[in-house]
Motif scaffolding. Structure first.
Motif, PDB file in Angstrom:
ATOM      1  N   ILE A   1       1.185  16.437  -1.344  1.00  0.00           N
ATOM      2  CA  ILE A   1       0.671  17.513  -1.087  1.00  0.00           C
ATOM      3  C   ILE A   1      -1.024  17.491  -1.100  1.00  0.00           C
ATOM      4  O   ILE A   1      -2.092  17.975  -0.630  1.00  0.00           O
ATOM      5  CB  ILE A   1       1.253  19.214  -0.786  1.00  0.00           C
ATOM      6  CG1 ILE A   1       2.933  18.967  -0.375  1.00  0.00           C
ATOM      7  CG2 ILE A   1      -0.054  20.051  -0.341  1.00  0.00           C
ATOM      8  CD1 ILE A   1       3.152  21.053  -1.148  1.00  0.00           C
TER       9      ILE A   1
ATOM     10  N   LYS B   1      -7.626  13.147   1.209  1.00  0.00           N
ATOM     11  CA  LYS B   1      -7.848  12.368   1.734  1.00  0.00           C
ATOM     12  C   LYS B   1      -8.998  13.086   3.017  1.00  0.00           C
ATOM     13  O   LYS B   1      -9.601  12.923   3.393  1.00  0.00           O
ATOM     14  CB  LYS B   1      -6.545  11.444   2.564  1.00  0.00           C
ATOM     15  CG  LYS B   1      -6.078  10.915   1.910  1.00  0.00           C
ATOM     16  CD  LYS B   1      -4.453  10.569   2.372  1.00  0.00           C
ATOM     17  CE  LYS B   1      -4.144   9.561   1.897  1.00  0.00           C
ATOM     18  NZ  LYS B   1      -2.464   8.959   2.353  1.00  0.00           N
ATOM     19  N   ARG B   2      -8.940  14.460   2.458  1.00  0.00           N
ATOM     20  CA  ARG B   2      -9.467  15.372   3.580  1.00  0.00           C
ATOM     21  C   ARG B   2     -10.631  15.436   3.430  1.00  0.00           C
ATOM     22  O   ARG B   2     -10.332  16.688   2.595  1.00  0.00           O
ATOM     23  CB  ARG B   2      -8.386  15.992   4.091  1.00  0.00           C
ATOM     24  CG  ARG B   2      -9.173  17.197   5.140  1.00  0.00           C
ATOM     25  CD  ARG B   2      -8.736  19.082   5.119  1.00  0.00           C
ATOM     26  NE  ARG B   2      -7.380  18.784   4.386  1.00  0.00           N
ATOM     27  CZ  ARG B   2      -6.725  19.137   5.857  1.00  0.00           C
ATOM     28  NH1 ARG B   2      -6.929  18.947   7.120  1.00  0.00           N
ATOM     29  NH2 ARG B   2      -4.777  19.471   5.249  1.00  0.00           N
TER      30      ARG B   2
ATOM     31  N   GLU C   1      -1.925  25.299   7.146  1.00  0.00           N
ATOM     32  CA  GLU C   1      -1.102  24.741   6.795  1.00  0.00           C
ATOM     33  C   GLU C   1      -0.123  24.843   5.540  1.00  0.00           C
ATOM     34  O   GLU C   1       1.107  24.509   5.734  1.00  0.00           O
ATOM     35  CB  GLU C   1      -2.385  22.927   6.136  1.00  0.00           C
ATOM     36  CG  GLU C   1      -1.647  22.192   5.809  1.00  0.00           C
ATOM     37  CD  GLU C   1      -2.828  21.503   5.039  1.00  0.00           C
ATOM     38  OE1 GLU C   1      -3.489  21.098   5.234  1.00  0.00           O
ATOM     39  OE2 GLU C   1      -2.312  21.002   3.170  1.00  0.00           O
TER      40      GLU C   1
ATOM     41  N   ARG D   1      -2.324  14.467  -2.077  1.00  0.00           N
ATOM     42  CA  ARG D   1      -2.931  13.327  -2.051  1.00  0.00           C
ATOM     43  C   ARG D   1      -3.361  14.016  -0.284  1.00  0.00           C
ATOM     44  O   ARG D   1      -4.336  13.558  -0.108  1.00  0.00           O
ATOM     45  CB  ARG D   1      -1.724  12.574  -2.725  1.00  0.00           C
ATOM     46  CG  ARG D   1      -2.087  11.241  -1.535  1.00  0.00           C
ATOM     47  CD  ARG D   1      -1.166  10.313  -2.183  1.00  0.00           C
ATOM     48  NE  ARG D   1      -0.441  10.662  -3.375  1.00  0.00           N
ATOM     49  CZ  ARG D   1       0.685  10.532  -4.049  1.00  0.00           C
ATOM     50  NH1 ARG D   1       1.010  10.261  -2.577  1.00  0.00           N
ATOM     51  NH2 ARG D   1       1.311  10.382  -4.981  1.00  0.00           N
ATOM     52  N   SER D   2      -2.589  14.506   0.175  1.00  0.00           N
ATOM     53  CA  SER D   2      -2.362  15.010   1.539  1.00  0.00           C
ATOM     54  C   SER D   2      -3.854  16.005   1.612  1.00  0.00           C
ATOM     55  O   SER D   2      -5.721  15.320   2.565  1.00  0.00           O
ATOM     56  CB  SER D   2      -1.934  15.601   2.174  1.00  0.00           C
ATOM     57  OG  SER D   2      -2.236  16.214   3.703  1.00  0.00           O
TER      58      SER D   2
END
Lengths: 231, 967
Positions: free
Chosen positions: B568, B574-575, B862, B570-571
């Motif tokens: 999570i 990236k944002r 999210e 890492r997601s």
């Protein structure tokens, strides 16, 4: 097949404020292997009932049991664990995490439960194979079609082997072909003994379920065998 | 638009703001901080200017002077006027002075000047008209507050009360030069009054001249060279000999006609500042001019008109004072400018964020049929309501903030007990309010028009589309940020090599024919370096904040606590577009707070070093006469060691100097900073100093060394004048000495054009001066003593003991004075640095809260989904922490590095301001207190993480059904 009672509600009420009573005395029993469609007009309380059964909110009155255990008095953490281990959620909008691949999205519940590394990867891959998406395992979710995304969501929902699958309009954003494939998956899951409860407006798809419950004005007014549902 | 419509519109706007508090946070924070800083600095500067002016008035010897208009009136007439004005409440004191106000008498073709001069015949027979100008004062001079202003730096006393015997008070420079002390008798002093043609065909020709001689003049006091408010009153400059006016009556019958003709007397008046409006310069001037005319009225003569003419002396001070004020304002603006830019950026980006949040809402309005004008009106009205709120809070905060800053006695040290000072700040300041409001409103209006139009003009479909494309700015697209940072860091490095460490020496620059002190070089390196480093670091911050976490992701996410949420995180990593602007603001603010922190500590350290340098040991005691008092001082059990500091005046080639004697065994325990020593270390020089050789050894100041082109190992001749009162012969004597070290500054206030020798050398010099008639034992006499106390002694109690010693004149206590540093007039520098520090810290924490709130708001869905699939609250918090920690840590480190670079680049600027404000000559060396920097960074980091975690709370507590519902 094991026909153990998976979900049971007794005289369930749900109020949102003094003047808004959404559920009025719902008595419901769902056994393992049941594939139930829940229908009804807009505002009838379908999603509310689903949310209570999914341990997202609590009812105002009445009893709710999941796998024979009352969830009325469980604390927040216990409810979270119920959601993690015993319930798999599928949403109309898929609700996958952006910037992660299909397999990474499936692994999220496994990681949250403490399974990481190779074990998690292998299990996630098996789940994707189950939904015929093994070849797209390493694609980002943005690169998948709607139907594919929903199948990833189903794989994610199955990650921790829940007994119960709750699906809120799972085919709402899909074309009819994709929708049919999703329903077929649900039927397979039911055959394996899982209890699947699906909210849907699509009569044809609802017909595929074993039973259709109709909610009207907060009450479960009919239980119809699927074959009897008119298109 | 009627008033009701306006109120209605405002009410709806206010409602909308209340319902969506989060999106307005950054914008209102920018407005509050911007108005607060701008109005705060205006309020603070005005109060500071008033305080400075009050201090000038308070320390001035006199503010008004009168001279006679007609030559028939003389000194006695002025004295009569002085008696008449005694009871005027506006006047604190007055006296009459006969002395050198240069009079110019204009003839048709020639102009004349009258000079008064004296000749210390016996002591300085070679000089003709010497620079020792006499000043004659009435005996009440001792009791007036006029003399108080210079009496504070006097050995002996300003005792000229005897009208029968001849007394004089002399400047230190004369005392040192001729080895005079309190009680010395000067046998002959010639006073000459000469009228000389200054300009014209007969220029240089003395027209008239009269001389009288004073005999057996007793020295009753020796005063320090500088007197008067910031040295601006010329009349009390150095090299004046004071005498009682009665001397003119007794001996000056030949000179008095000339003195009267030239109107060489004046009535000096010290005002009672309580009776004048010190806070309003113009009004005060009017009041003083009124006083002048009132006194002129009293001195009306037979002609029916006044016989005296007054001058407002303070008015003459205003010119330089106003220049000083302008420079202070410029300095303040330079310091405050980065903060203002920061606040304007916060405002602008806050507006952008708020509009971004409303993109969907705007699109829906358009779909409903709202036209652009209606939508723009809605946005504008809400912005104006926000502005009104923010400006009100900002102005009120500025009063409080200006008071806090004005109470700063040092960097981050405050004296809040002074309620009178609070009253100075709390009065309503129209200029501050109007200026700050207009500037911030202008910026807000421009932004609302510009950005508002951009959002409104978006296509409907684009507006309702989820997600927004993140566009890199011009600088990042073209990698200009990297260039700017590299330029700034290189400029900082050059500064360190040239100025801080002096890695490149003067010879190197001579060899390559390059002068780093030129304006162009300062512009290229310092000025551009500062701007490029500050902005470049902030712009590139996002780039670095992405790169570093990416590189360390694997290691970081393998930490046990983060393993379960690694995917999570890492997601989220990236944002990172969400976080670019937060990083920008963090680097901008943290670099400023780091700069302010470092310069604040450096400033404090410099003030302490200057004190230590001026005092030289735990105590510096001055006595009114020269004798050996070591035994008297050592009688106190708290005393560890005493060192006499005898002095001899000498010359080397054409340079005059003072030779200070020091005990080599005690030197190493004096406050002699290593940095003060050049070429060889203090340790090595001292070791050499102690070794006796054929030639006496000395250490010389770097300025003197430069003048003499002398260096280590050179031999120089010290030249002294021999006085032989018996034979009335003068001659010179020479002593060859060897240079074994050079210093920038030595303890006890020994400056760069002095020499330090041991006692044997001093004794030898004094013996030469006395034509070898002097006999000293071990007890070398001196006026000044440096004393070190034992550990654990109550230094203030010991100080009180010293004041009871016979002949005691003055004491400096380094420990007490360091604790009182803040009470000196530091021209608000510590306060300004404190303001920079606190404001930037506050801005960064507010930004962190505002941005985190918005970013977390965007991710609510999210987080709801994650909780739905089984994430616990703890796992959600861990996710938020994990995503942001690396990015924020990187920002903090990068901001600190940028701040370090800025500190070095701006050190020259602060040093210039310090020198201009007369805060000492010691080099300003950056002091890095690493714990301060670490704490600074930690405050920001903890603040940011707290902001993130607090923002996550609402996500964790949210209604999951609503968040996951399909829209």
């Amino acid at each position: 097949m094991n026909t153990e009672l998976k979900i049971q509600t007794t005289d369930l009420y749900k109020d949102f404020g003094p003047d808004v009573q959404v559920l009025k005395g719902i008595d419901l029993k769902i056994k393992s292997g049941d594939f139930i469609a829940l229908m009804g007009p807009s505002g009838s309380g379908k999603s509310t009932l689903l949310n209570i059964l999914g341990a997202l909110i609590r009812g105002t009155e009445g009893e709710v049991e999941i796998n024979g255990r009352s969830i009325n008095n469980l604390n927040k953490k216990e409810l979270t664990l119920i959601r993690r281990h015993e319930i798999g959620w599928i949403f109309q909008d898929f609700n996958l995490l952006q910037n992660l691949t299909a397999i990474e999205n499936v692994m999220i519940p496994l990681h949250l439960d403490g399974m990481t590394g190779k074990n998690a990867t292998e299990k996630a891959m098996k789940l994707l194979e189950r939904v015929d998406l093994a070849d797209r395992a390493h694609h980002l979710t943005d690169a998948l079609s709607g139907g594919q995304q929903q199948r990833v969501a189903i794989a994610r929902a199955l990650a921790n082997d829940p007994d119960i699958i709750l699906a809120d309009e799972p085919t709402g954003n899909l074309d009819s072909e994709s929708g049919k494939s999703i329903i077929n998956l649900f039927l397979e899951l039911a055959k394996e003994g899982k209890s699947v409860l699906m909210v849907s407006h699509d009569v044809a798809l609802a017909n595929s379920a074993h039973k259709v419950y109709v909610l009207q004005n907060g009450k479960l007014v009919e239980e119809i065998d699927s074959m009897e549902v008119e298109i | 638009m009627g008033i009701m419509n306006i109120l209605d519109s405002a009410f709806h706007s206010f409602q909308s703001i209340l319902r969506n508090k989060r999106r307005s946070t950054a914008m209102i924070a920018g407005i509050i901080l911007g108005v607060s800083i701008l109005s705060g600095i205006i309020i603070y500067t005005e109060v500071l200017q008033q305080e400075n002016f009050e201090s000038i008035v308070d320390s001035a010897e006199y503010e008004v002077s009168f001279k006679v208009i007609e030559s028939i009136h003389g000194e006695s007439h002025l004295w009569d006027v002085s008696s008449l004005i005694q009871n005027d409440v506006r006047i604190e004191s007055s006296t009459v002075i006969t002395g050198p106000r240069t009079s110019v008498f204009d003839n048709e073709k020639n102009s004349f000047v009258l000079t008064l001069s004296s000749e210390l015949e016996d002591l300085d027979p070679e000089s003709e008209l010497s620079a020792f100008t006499p000043l004659f004062v009435r005996d009440n001079f001792t009791d007036t507050s006029i003399s108080d202003k210079i009496t504070s730096s006097i050995v002996g006393s300003f005792n000229l009360t005897s009208t029968e015997t001849n007394q004089t008070v002399i400047p230190e420079i004369i005392a040192t030069q001729f080895n005079l002390q309190v009680g010395s008798i000067i046998e002959h002093i010639n006073i000459t009054v000469a009228e000389t043609v200054e300009r014209g065909p007969s220029a240089g020709v003395p027209a008239k001249s009269e001389t009288f001689t004073l005999e057996n003049v007793e020295v009753t006091g020796i005063y320090s060279s500088s007197g008067g408010a910031a040295g601006l009153f010329a009349n009390f400059e150095s090299s004046k000999l004071y005498f009682n006016t009665a001397i003119l009556d007794r001996f000056g019958e030949n000179v008095m006609p000339l003195i009267n003709e030239y109107k060489y007397q004046y009535l000096a008046v010290k005002i009672n500042s309580n009776e004048f409006t010190i806070t309003d310069l113009d009004l005060m001037n009017t009041e003083i001019n009124t006083l002048i005319n009132d006194i002129s009225q009293l001195a009306i003569g037979e002609s029916g008109d006044t016989t005296i003419e007054g001058t407002n002396e303070i008015e003459q001070l205003l010119g330089p004072f106003e220049i000083l004020n302008v420079l202070l304002i410029i300095f303040d603006v330079i310091l405050v400018l980065p903060l203002v830019i920061l606040c304007l950026y916060l405002l602008s980006f806050g507006l952008e964020l708020a509009l971004e949040e409303r993109k969907r809402e705007i699109g829906i309005f358009k779909v409903q049929g709202a036209d652009s004008k209606q939508i723009f009106t809605m946005i504008r009205n809400e912005s104006l309501v926000l502005f009104s709120l923010g400006a009100t809070i900002g102005y009120l905060s500025s009063i409080f903030g200006a008071w806090i800053i004005g109470s700063a006695t040092g960097f981050m040290e405050f004296d809040l007990d002074n309620i009178n000072q609070f009253n100075q700040f709390v009065s309503f300041n129209v200029a501050a309010l109007v200026t700050s409001v207009l500037i911030i409103l202008a910026v807000l209006t421009i932004n609302v028009y510009k950005k508002g139009r951009e959002f409104i003009d978006l296509e409907v479909t684009e507006a309702v589309q989820r997600g927004s494309k993140i566009k890199k700015g011009f600088f990042r697209r073209n990698n200009l940020d990297i260039f700017m940072v590299a330029y700034g860091l290189l400029a900082g490095l050059i500064n360190i090599l040239i100025w801080e460490t002096q890695f490149f020496e003067a010879e190197f620059f001579k060899k390559i024919n390059f002068d780093p002190n030129t304006f162009i070089w300062t512009l290229i390196i310092d000025f551009l370096g500062i701007i490029f480093l500050w902005l470049g670091a902030a712009i590139s911050g996002a780039r670095i904040a992405k790169w570093l976490p990416q590189k360390s992701e694997r290691l970081f996410l393998s930490l046990p606590k983060l393993k379960n949420v690694a995917l999570i995180i890492r997601s989220g990593l990236k944002r990172r577009g969400d976080i670019d602007n937060l990083v920008f603001i963090i680097v901008l603010t943290l670099s400023i707070s780091t700069l302010a922190g470092i310069q604040g500590v450096t400033d404090q350290a410099l003030a302490e070093d200057t004190l230590e340098y001026n005092i030289g040991a735990d105590y510096k005691i001055t006595f009114s006469s020269r004798s050996n008092r070591s035994a008297d001082i050592m009688q106190y059990t708290g005393v560890k060691e005493v060192m006499e500091l005898p002095t001899v005046s000498a010359s080397v080639l054409s340079s005059s100097t003072t030779v200070y004697g020091m005990n080599p065994d005690i030197i190493s325990s004096l406050l002699w900073h290593d940095l003060g020593f050049e070429e060889v270390s203090l340790e090595k020089a001292l070791a050499d100093f102690k070794v006796k050789g054929d030639i006496p050894k000395v250490m010389i100041g770097t300025l003197l060394a430069e003048e003499l082109t002398a260096s280590i190992g050179d031999e120089i001749n010290l030249r002294v004048k021999i006085a032989d009162p018996v034979e009335n012969v003068t001659d010179i004597a020479r002593l060859k000495v060897k240079v074994i070290g050079t210093f920038n500054h030595a303890p006890g206030g020994v400056d760069q054009d002095s020499i330090v020798a041991n006692y044997d050398t001093i004794t030898e010099l004094q013996s030469l001066i006395a034509n070898n008639t002097l006999v000293y034992d071990d007890q070398i006499p001196a006026n000044t003593y440096l004393v070190n106390a034992k550990n654990g002694v109550d230094k203030n109690a010991l100080e009180r003991d010293f004041t009871s010693l016979e002949g005691y004149n003055e004491i400096r206590n380094v420990e007490r004075e360091i604790s009182e540093i803040g009470q000196e007039n530091n021209y608000g520098i510590p306060g300004l640095l404190t303001m920079m520090y606190l404001t930037s810290l506050i801005a960064s924490i507010i930004s962190a809260f505002a941005f985190s709130a918005i970013i977390m708001e965007r991710r609510k869905r999210e987080f709801a989904v994650l909780q739905t699939v089984g994430a616990t609250s703890t796992q959600i918090y861990t996710t938020a922490f994990g995503e942001n920690f690396l990015v924020m840590l990187t920002s903090v480190i990068w901001g600190t590095i940028a701040g370090l670079g800025l500190s070095y680049l701006m050190n020259g600027f602060f040093a210039f301001i310090g020198e201009f404000l007369g805060r000492g000559e010691l080099p300003r060396t950056i002091v890095l207190e690493w714990n301060t920097l670490i704490i600074n960074g930690l405050i920001i980091l903890v603040g940011m993480l707290s902001a993130t975690l607090i923002s996550v709370i609402s996500s964790v507590r949210q209604d999951l059904t609503e968040a996951t519902r399909t829209i």
